[in-house]
Design an enzyme around this catalytic site. Structure first.
Site, PDB file in Angstrom:
ATOM      1  N   CYS A   1       0.811  -1.229   0.000  1.00 43.12           N
ATOM      2  CA  CYS A   1       0.000   0.000   0.000  1.00 43.12           C
ATOM      3  C   CYS A   1       0.843   1.278   0.000  1.00 43.12           C
ATOM      4  CB  CYS A   1      -0.963  -0.019   1.185  1.00 43.12           C
ATOM      5  SG  CYS A   1      -0.204  -0.468   2.741  1.00 43.12           S
TER       6      CYS A   1
ATOM      7  N   HIS B   1      -2.645   6.625   4.070  1.00 44.27           N
ATOM      8  CA  HIS B   1      -1.209   6.744   4.333  1.00 44.27           C
ATOM      9  C   HIS B   1      -0.678   8.030   3.693  1.00 44.27           C
ATOM     10  CE1 HIS B   1      -1.314   2.718   5.741  1.00 44.27           C
ATOM     11  NE2 HIS B   1      -0.582   2.099   4.838  1.00 44.27           N
TER      12      HIS B   1
END
Ligand code: A2P
Length: 331
Positions: A129, A242
């Site tokens: 990710c 993120h």
């Protein structure tokens, strides 16, 4: 595209839930949907496109008649079951790190290397990710100026760890607010009101496995075996999305206006960069959004031909479920 018989392995997890939503939202042509998880979840009912579907335990018959199996149930489950799904005739898109670096397994971010998906032998891998979010900004800059090396720090949300970590942050925050001590089970230390310079396990060279994924997966996705990268991955008390601070050095001197232009034109990426108005990418803004955002773009003062930038993206979407469905759409 003909309607597909689709299985989701890990349907009850943090990414599994997003997969259901993304498939419905993008009107992926689903002929039938089979939801698979561990025996603990058998019989649980999940909603997909207005219907309730029962979760089945993963087992020997799970992939019979399936065209596509999207796995998001960890590396161990993928290693054991993905080859069985392929043997039963399904194409697998796996979200774990189990197959990402294997030759013959395309590792794909469709905006960057869609053509690689053609060469699959039954299994395709979805990237890490943090790597996916960072590359969404680095790939267009690499094409324009030739990436040499990257220094980076990540700020990673707890949902990247899974459903139990989301619960742990929530519980710690309410315990501490009520004056009770916080206990840590998922992470080695309290994550609420703290930051942990520790994502995944430590390796012999002092980097964590997550940090090394950025280097190895970045090289494979960009088709750039000479790429050098040094990342410090940090878990922060954020539920979702993120962020990555990047300093990147290039072969050619990057022109700021041209950099802004190639970033603005890259699909799946938005520029959010107006410091005078306090506008820059943030997790609270990027959570739930398909596009990644880039901002704080400036000449890096420490590097030759360098740019500094800040990228943010929903790691459950571009870093996982959205990218997996985009790969399936290429097939
Ligand atoms: P379950 O909910 O039954 O444990 P997360 O990353 O959010 O923790 O989710 C992991 C997902 O992978 C869940 O859907 C979980 O199912 C599933 N899973 C974990 N281990 C297995 C296993 N051995 N077989 C099938 N599914 C598994």
């Amino acid at each position: 595209m003909n309607p597909r018989h689709v299985a989701i392995v890990g349907a009850t997890g943090a990414v599994g839930q997003e997969l259901l939503d993304v498939l419905a939202r993008r009107a992926f042509p689903v002929a039938s949907l089979r939801l698979l998880a561990s025996p603990r979840s058998a019989g649980k009912r999940l909603r997909f496109a207005g219907e309730e579907i029962s979760v089945e335990p993963l087992g020997a018959d799970s992939f019979r008649g399936m065209d596509l199996a999207i796995f998001s149930a960890g590396g161990g489950t993928a290693k054991e079951w993905a080859p069985r799904a392929v043997a039963d005739g399904a194409v697998v898109v796996d979200n774990s790190s189990a197959f990402r670096l294997e030759p013959g397994v395309p590792l794909v971010i469709p905006e960057i290397n869609a053509a690689a998906a053609k060469d699959h032998q039954g299994i395709l891998a979805n990237p890490n990710c943090t790597t996916a979010v960072a590359l969404m900004a680095l790939a267009p800059l690499h094409r324009a100026f030739g990436l040499k090396r990257v220094f980076a720090s990540s700020y990673q949300a707890v949902s990247g760890t899974g459903a139990k970590a989301i619960e742990e942050l929530r519980r710690q925050v309410s315990d501490l607010a009520a004056g009770r001590p916080a206990t840590a089970e998922v992470y080695p230390h309290q994550i609420a009101f703290n930051v942990l310079p520790h994502v995944d396990v430590f390796g012999e060279n002092g980097y964590t496995r997550e940090e090394m994924k950025f280097l190895h997966e970045g090289r494979k996705i960009l088709g750039h075996p000479g790429l050098r990268a040094s990342m410090t991955c940090v878990r922060v008390p954020v539920f979702r999305a993120h962020a990555v601070a990047l300093s990147a050095e290039f072969e050619r001197e990057p022109d700021l206006a041209e950099a802004r232009d190639v970033l603005a034109k890259f699909p799946g990426l938005r520029i959010n960069d107006d410091p005078a108005r306090n506008a820059y990418p943030m997790p609270l803004r990027c959570a739930g959004q398909d596009d990644c955002e880039v901002g704080r773009l400036r000449r890096d003062l420490a590097l030759e031909n360098g740019l500094a930038l800040w990228v943010c993206g929903d790691q459950l979407l571009k870093g996982a479920a959205l990218n997996a469905v985009q790969i399936a759409e290429l097939l």
